[in-house]
Design a protein around this motif. Structure first.
Motif, PDB file in Angstrom:
ATOM      1  N   GLY A   1      45.548  42.881  26.538  1.00 55.70           N
ATOM      2  CA  GLY A   1      46.163  44.164  26.140  1.00 55.70           C
ATOM      3  C   GLY A   1      47.644  44.151  26.384  1.00 55.70           C
ATOM      4  N   ARG A   2      48.164  44.804  27.237  1.00 53.96           N
ATOM      5  CA  ARG A   2      49.792  44.913  27.547  1.00 53.96           C
ATOM      6  C   ARG A   2      49.944  43.936  28.725  1.00 53.96           C
ATOM      7  N   PHE A   3      49.025  43.369  29.202  1.00 56.85           N
ATOM      8  CA  PHE A   3      49.253  42.470  30.426  1.00 56.85           C
ATOM      9  C   PHE A   3      48.974  41.059  29.988  1.00 56.85           C
ATOM     10  N   THR A   4      50.099  40.088  30.511  1.00 54.25           N
ATOM     11  CA  THR A   4      50.157  38.722  30.232  1.00 54.25           C
ATOM     12  C   THR A   4      50.203  38.046  31.489  1.00 54.25           C
ATOM     13  N   ALA A   5      49.443  37.184  31.880  1.00 49.23           N
ATOM     14  CA  ALA A   5      49.547  36.432  33.235  1.00 49.23           C
ATOM     15  C   ALA A   5      49.885  34.936  32.712  1.00 49.23           C
ATOM     16  N   GLN A   6      50.793  34.473  33.624  1.00 48.24           N
ATOM     17  CA  GLN A   6      51.402  33.058  33.465  1.00 48.24           C
ATOM     18  C   GLN A   6      51.133  32.318  34.628  1.00 48.24           C
ATOM     19  N   LEU A   7      50.770  31.031  34.500  1.00 47.47           N
ATOM     20  CA  LEU A   7      50.658  30.092  35.556  1.00 47.47           C
ATOM     21  C   LEU A   7      51.254  28.901  35.378  1.00 47.47           C
ATOM     22  N   ASN A   8      51.674  28.365  36.587  1.00 48.73           N
ATOM     23  CA  ASN A   8      52.022  26.932  36.547  1.00 48.73           C
ATOM     24  C   ASN A   8      51.961  26.428  37.643  1.00 48.73           C
ATOM     25  N   LYS A   9      50.988  25.785  37.664  1.00 46.63           N
ATOM     26  CA  LYS A   9      50.522  25.089  38.937  1.00 46.63           C
ATOM     27  C   LYS A   9      51.520  24.104  39.582  1.00 46.63           C
ATOM     28  N   ALA A  10      52.178  23.408  38.764  1.00 43.42           N
ATOM     29  CA  ALA A  10      53.287  22.457  39.372  1.00 43.42           C
ATOM     30  C   ALA A  10      54.259  23.043  39.928  1.00 43.42           C
ATOM     31  N   SER A  11      54.779  24.283  39.559  1.00 43.49           N
ATOM     32  CA  SER A  11      55.692  25.097  40.299  1.00 43.49           C
ATOM     33  C   SER A  11      55.117  25.873  41.275  1.00 43.49           C
ATOM     34  N   GLN A  12      53.758  26.138  41.341  1.00 45.66           N
ATOM     35  CA  GLN A  12      53.226  26.931  42.263  1.00 45.66           C
ATOM     36  C   GLN A  12      53.644  28.189  42.331  1.00 45.66           C
ATOM     37  N   TYR A  13      53.543  28.574  40.834  1.00 40.00           N
ATOM     38  CA  TYR A  13      54.105  30.162  40.370  1.00 40.00           C
ATOM     39  C   TYR A  13      52.993  30.630  39.469  1.00 40.00           C
ATOM     40  N   VAL A  14      52.795  32.036  39.807  1.00 38.44           N
ATOM     41  CA  VAL A  14      52.013  32.801  38.860  1.00 38.44           C
ATOM     42  C   VAL A  14      52.802  34.049  38.567  1.00 38.44           C
ATOM     43  N   SER A  15      52.869  34.596  37.517  1.00 35.17           N
ATOM     44  CA  SER A  15      53.605  35.889  37.148  1.00 35.17           C
ATOM     45  C   SER A  15      52.561  36.716  36.343  1.00 35.17           C
ATOM     46  N   LEU A  16      53.083  38.187  36.079  1.00 37.52           N
ATOM     47  CA  LEU A  16      52.379  39.126  35.449  1.00 37.52           C
ATOM     48  C   LEU A  16      53.396  39.890  34.891  1.00 37.52           C
ATOM     49  N   LEU A  17      53.180  39.647  33.393  1.00 30.45           N
ATOM     50  CA  LEU A  17      54.171  40.535  32.644  1.00 30.45           C
ATOM     51  C   LEU A  17      53.303  41.874  31.950  1.00 30.45           C
ATOM     52  N   ILE A  18      54.153  43.189  32.046  1.00 32.60           N
ATOM     53  CA  ILE A  18      53.458  44.315  31.487  1.00 32.60           C
ATOM     54  C   ILE A  18      54.439  44.567  30.422  1.00 32.60           C
ATOM     55  N   ARG A  19      53.980  44.661  29.073  1.00 33.03           N
ATOM     56  CA  ARG A  19      54.772  45.058  28.046  1.00 33.03           C
ATOM     57  C   ARG A  19      54.828  46.674  27.845  1.00 33.03           C
ATOM     58  N   ASP A  20      55.680  47.111  27.287  1.00 25.64           N
ATOM     59  CA  ASP A  20      55.602  48.538  26.958  1.00 25.64           C
ATOM     60  C   ASP A  20      55.253  49.236  28.095  1.00 25.64           C
ATOM     61  N   SER A  21      55.724  49.171  29.410  1.00 25.68           N
ATOM     62  CA  SER A  21      55.714  49.707  30.591  1.00 25.68           C
ATOM     63  C   SER A  21      55.499  51.388  30.415  1.00 25.68           C
ATOM     64  N   GLN A  22      54.510  51.936  31.058  1.00 26.12           N
ATOM     65  CA  GLN A  22      54.163  53.274  31.043  1.00 26.12           C
ATOM     66  C   GLN A  22      54.351  53.930  32.505  1.00 26.12           C
ATOM     67  N   PRO A  23      54.832  55.092  32.636  1.00 31.09           N
ATOM     68  CA  PRO A  23      54.714  55.879  34.004  1.00 31.09           C
ATOM     69  C   PRO A  23      53.192  55.537  34.666  1.00 31.09           C
ATOM     70  N   SER A  24      52.316  55.330  34.015  1.00 27.96           N
ATOM     71  CA  SER A  24      50.923  55.324  34.799  1.00 27.96           C
ATOM     72  C   SER A  24      50.677  53.827  35.239  1.00 27.96           C
TER      73      SER A  24
END
Lengths: 114, 116
Positions: free
Chosen positions: A59-82
């Motif tokens: 849906g509006r969420f995308t998780a990104q993982l980079n194990k080499a950099s030991q980094y994980v992120s979460l993107l929320i598109r079209d952010s809503q007050p909820s």
């Protein structure tokens, strides 16, 4: 000491913008990664899990993982007050034959302004 | 399915009193967990269980005890309550996942405990 680090925020974004939440972890053995959303006074709710390098969209969420950099992120598109909540990053360590336990970050507080 | 349920929702204890926090899950999950969450400090694992009759300590077990006689129930016992145990307590459960997957944990609504 196994650690999961998150910027505590608050992260403030306008409605409709992309919110980017970041998480770093210290243990290279980590195998599974999770994002939880926690509204004030409520319990954590699982919103995304990711196990391999790259992007995973739901849906509006995308998780990104980079194990080499030991980094994980979460993107929320079209952010809503909820979407205003605290987002917890959790990392699972797996040692062969044992499921392991989740290590949680302290969370990033997101505020989406109308 | 009710998922993970916890009772009570709120409780005030006096120093030195004891109580049991109840947790029940109806998802037939093998794994169950108890966490505490203090403001700004994230979730800390108190105890966990990988199945009936098997429990183990987490990061912050002192002052607590657990038992697991059935797959569904995982009560947490506080003996001799202290102000440092004032916190929000969450129970969670998960199914076994193995390497590369799993341990998606599902949380109960929590118990807010105050020790005065």
């Amino acid at each position: 000491q196994k650690e999961v680090e998150q910027n505590s925020g608050p992260l403030s974004v306008p409605e409709g913008a992309i919110a980017s939440l970041n998480c770093t972890y210290s243990d290279r053995v980590s195998q599974s990664f999770f994002w939880y959303r926690q509204y004030s006074g409520k319990s954590p709710e699982l919103i995304m899990s990711i196990y391999s390098n790259g992007d995973k969209e739901d849906g509006r969420f995308t998780a990104q993982l980079n194990k080499a950099s030991q980094y994980v992120s979460l993107l929320i598109r079209d952010s809503q007050p909820s979407d205003s909540a605290t987002y917890l990053c959790a990392v699972n360590l797996y040692y062969g034959g044992s499921q392991g336990n989740l290590i949680f970050g302290k969370g990033t507080k997101l505020s989406v302004k109308p | 399915n009710a998922g993970v349920t916890q009772t009570p929702k709120f409780r005030i204890l006096k120093i030195g009193q004891s109580m049991t926090l109840q947790c029940t899950q109806d998802m037939n999950h093998n794994y169950m967990y108890w966490y505490r969450q203090d403001p700004g400090m994230g979730l800390k694992l108190i105890y966990y269980s990988v199945g009936a009759g098997i429990t183990d300590k987490g990061e912050v077990p002192n002052g607590y005890n657990v038992s697991r006689s059935t797959t569904e129930d995982f009560p947490l016992r506080l003996e001799l309550a202290a102000p440092s145990q004032t916190s929000v307590y969450f129970c969670a459960s998960s199914y076994p996942g193995g390497q590369g997957a799993g341990n998606e944990q599902f949380f109960g609504p929590g118990t807010r405990l105050t020790v005065l």
